[in-house]
Design a protein around this motif. Structure first.
Motif, PDB file in Angstrom:
ATOM      1  N   VAL A  79       0.881  -1.163   0.000  1.00  0.00           N
ATOM      2  CA  VAL A  79       0.000   0.000   0.000  1.00  0.00           C
ATOM      3  C   VAL A  79       0.920   1.215   0.000  1.00  0.00           C
ATOM      4  O   VAL A  79       1.815   1.331   0.840  1.00  0.00           O
ATOM      5  CB  VAL A  79      -0.914   0.006   1.241  1.00  0.00           C
ATOM      6  CG1 VAL A  79      -1.738   1.290   1.290  1.00  0.00           C
ATOM      7  CG2 VAL A  79      -1.821  -1.218   1.242  1.00  0.00           C
ATOM      8  N   HIS A  80       0.730   2.111  -0.956  1.00  0.00           N
ATOM      9  CA  HIS A  80       1.571   3.303  -1.059  1.00  0.00           C
ATOM     10  C   HIS A  80       1.042   4.411  -0.147  1.00  0.00           C
ATOM     11  O   HIS A  80      -0.148   4.468   0.147  1.00  0.00           O
ATOM     12  CB  HIS A  80       1.610   3.778  -2.515  1.00  0.00           C
ATOM     13  CG  HIS A  80       2.400   2.876  -3.394  1.00  0.00           C
ATOM     14  ND1 HIS A  80       3.623   3.220  -3.914  1.00  0.00           N
ATOM     15  CD2 HIS A  80       2.164   1.615  -3.831  1.00  0.00           C
ATOM     16  CE1 HIS A  80       4.094   2.218  -4.636  1.00  0.00           C
ATOM     17  NE2 HIS A  80       3.223   1.236  -4.584  1.00  0.00           N
ATOM     18  N   VAL A  81       1.947   5.285   0.278  1.00  0.00           N
ATOM     19  CA  VAL A  81       1.570   6.421   1.116  1.00  0.00           C
ATOM     20  C   VAL A  81       1.203   7.562   0.173  1.00  0.00           C
ATOM     21  O   VAL A  81       2.076   8.172  -0.442  1.00  0.00           O
ATOM     22  CB  VAL A  81       2.720   6.834   2.059  1.00  0.00           C
ATOM     23  CG1 VAL A  81       2.321   8.048   2.891  1.00  0.00           C
ATOM     24  CG2 VAL A  81       3.120   5.661   2.945  1.00  0.00           C
ATOM     25  N   GLY A  82      -0.090   7.837   0.062  1.00  0.00           N
ATOM     26  CA  GLY A  82      -0.569   8.864  -0.868  1.00  0.00           C
ATOM     27  C   GLY A  82      -0.382  10.278  -0.357  1.00  0.00           C
ATOM     28  O   GLY A  82      -0.372  11.225  -1.134  1.00  0.00           O
ATOM     29  N   GLY A  83      -0.240  10.417   0.960  1.00  0.00           N
ATOM     30  CA  GLY A  83      -0.046  11.734   1.547  1.00  0.00           C
ATOM     31  C   GLY A  83      -0.507  11.757   2.989  1.00  0.00           C
ATOM     32  O   GLY A  83      -1.076  10.783   3.483  1.00  0.00           O
ATOM     33  N   SER A  89      -7.561   6.495   5.378  1.00  0.00           N
ATOM     34  CA  SER A  89      -8.474   6.167   4.281  1.00  0.00           C
ATOM     35  C   SER A  89      -7.683   5.642   3.089  1.00  0.00           C
ATOM     36  O   SER A  89      -6.509   5.960   2.914  1.00  0.00           O
ATOM     37  CB  SER A  89      -9.300   7.390   3.877  1.00  0.00           C
ATOM     38  OG  SER A  89      -8.467   8.365   3.294  1.00  0.00           O
ATOM     39  N   VAL A  90      -8.333   4.821   2.293  1.00  0.00           N
ATOM     40  CA  VAL A  90      -7.670   4.171   1.168  1.00  0.00           C
ATOM     41  C   VAL A  90      -8.331   4.601  -0.140  1.00  0.00           C
ATOM     42  O   VAL A  90      -9.554   4.681  -0.234  1.00  0.00           O
ATOM     43  CB  VAL A  90      -7.756   2.630   1.316  1.00  0.00           C
ATOM     44  CG1 VAL A  90      -7.196   1.929   0.095  1.00  0.00           C
ATOM     45  CG2 VAL A  90      -7.004   2.189   2.558  1.00  0.00           C
ATOM     46  N   THR A  91      -7.491   4.894  -1.128  1.00  0.00           N
ATOM     47  CA  THR A  91      -7.983   5.169  -2.477  1.00  0.00           C
ATOM     48  C   THR A  91      -7.235   4.263  -3.443  1.00  0.00           C
ATOM     49  O   THR A  91      -6.102   3.838  -3.174  1.00  0.00           O
ATOM     50  CB  THR A  91      -7.769   6.641  -2.890  1.00  0.00           C
ATOM     51  OG1 THR A  91      -6.379   6.964  -2.761  1.00  0.00           O
ATOM     52  CG2 THR A  91      -8.578   7.594  -2.055  1.00  0.00           C
ATOM     53  N   VAL A 132      -2.856   0.913  -4.815  1.00  0.00           N
ATOM     54  CA  VAL A 132      -3.618   1.299  -3.628  1.00  0.00           C
ATOM     55  C   VAL A 132      -2.801   2.308  -2.814  1.00  0.00           C
ATOM     56  O   VAL A 132      -1.608   2.116  -2.585  1.00  0.00           O
ATOM     57  CB  VAL A 132      -3.955   0.054  -2.772  1.00  0.00           C
ATOM     58  CG1 VAL A 132      -4.689   0.452  -1.503  1.00  0.00           C
ATOM     59  CG2 VAL A 132      -4.789  -0.940  -3.592  1.00  0.00           C
ATOM     60  N   PHE A 133      -3.491   3.379  -2.374  1.00  0.00           N
ATOM     61  CA  PHE A 133      -2.857   4.448  -1.604  1.00  0.00           C
ATOM     62  C   PHE A 133      -3.584   4.660  -0.281  1.00  0.00           C
ATOM     63  O   PHE A 133      -4.812   4.654  -0.231  1.00  0.00           O
ATOM     64  CB  PHE A 133      -2.903   5.780  -2.368  1.00  0.00           C
ATOM     65  CG  PHE A 133      -2.088   5.783  -3.624  1.00  0.00           C
ATOM     66  CD1 PHE A 133      -0.771   6.207  -3.612  1.00  0.00           C
ATOM     67  CD2 PHE A 133      -2.649   5.368  -4.825  1.00  0.00           C
ATOM     68  CE1 PHE A 133      -0.015   6.208  -4.766  1.00  0.00           C
ATOM     69  CE2 PHE A 133      -1.903   5.368  -5.993  1.00  0.00           C
ATOM     70  CZ  PHE A 133      -0.584   5.778  -5.972  1.00  0.00           C
ATOM     71  N   ALA A 134      -2.814   4.878   0.785  1.00  0.00           N
ATOM     72  CA  ALA A 134      -3.364   5.297   2.071  1.00  0.00           C
ATOM     73  C   ALA A 134      -3.128   6.791   2.179  1.00  0.00           C
ATOM     74  O   ALA A 134      -1.990   7.259   2.072  1.00  0.00           O
ATOM     75  CB  ALA A 134      -2.677   4.566   3.216  1.00  0.00           C
ATOM     76  N   GLY A 135      -4.204   7.540   2.353  1.00  0.00           N
ATOM     77  CA  GLY A 135      -4.095   8.988   2.457  1.00  0.00           C
ATOM     78  C   GLY A 135      -3.902   9.666   1.115  1.00  0.00           C
ATOM     79  O   GLY A 135      -3.802   9.007   0.078  1.00  0.00           O
TER      80      GLY A 135
END
Length: 196
Positions: A79-83, A89-91, A132-135
């Motif tokens: 899961v990548h760190v989106g910010g 939350s996950v996108t 998949v990104f978290a944040g």
């Protein structure tokens, strides 16, 4: 028409939307959340901007954190760190063969999977690959424009291989090298400037 003495010339300070572009962190950014990051901007309007960091891998896999999304991506993918915004939350960012299935398109085929889509056969059939990104990264009204004025970000066109890079650790430097000129020199900076 010349300006009259004492008058103030005004100009429109709104910036053209950067939706679908990459924001590359300049050396001016010291915030560890964004140092040497590459952000794909998903939305940019007068109300603010939103995107995901493309080059920060997390410490957990999809299978460990969000097994319900394993139908879209391999359960062993990280899961990548989106910010830093809404980090719980996950996108899901995906390359769609059927773009009409996306909740929000960033370009012609890259967009976000609708929230709550779990084991959705129609979505699965419409997605060629997903990440998949978290944040996420977010800016309020005028905030990104201010950061652009401070030369915090370098803008570059996004490519599909940037979004789904197999080597996130080198994305920042490779995109800067691709941009060329003075940016190719910036690309050689170490992650820790004290090592320079």
């Amino acid at each position: 028409m010349p300006a009259q003495r004492g008058s103030v010339l005004r100009h429109d300070t709104r910036m053209e939307s950067l939706r679908g572009k990459l924001l590359i962190a300049s050396p001016a950014i010291a915030d560890p959340n964004f140092r040497q990051t590459v952000v794909l901007l998903a939305e940019h309007t007068d109300e603010g901007a939103m995107g995901v960091i493309l080059n920060r891998e997390g410490a957990v896999t999809i299978g460990e954190a969000v097994p319900d999304l394993a139908y879209l991506a391999d359960e062993d993918d990280v899961v990548h760190v989106g910010g830093p915004v809404s980090a719980d939350s996950v996108t899901v960012l995906a390359d769609f063969s059927a773009p009409d299935q996306a909740a929000l398109l960033v370009d012609e085929s890259i967009g976000f999977v609708p929230a709550g889509a779990q084991d959705d056969e129609q979505i699965a059939a419409a997605v060629r690959r997903a990440r998949v990104f978290a944040g996420h990264a977010g800016w309020g009204p005028g905030q990104l424009e201010s950061e652009m004025d401070e030369e915090s970000w370098i803008v570059e066109d996004a490519r599909e291989e940037d979004v789904f890079t197999a080597d996130p650790d080198s994305l920042w430097s490779s995109v800067l090298r691709r941009k060329g000129g003075e940016y190719a020199v910036i690309a050689t900076m170490p992650a820790d400037p004290s090592l320079n």
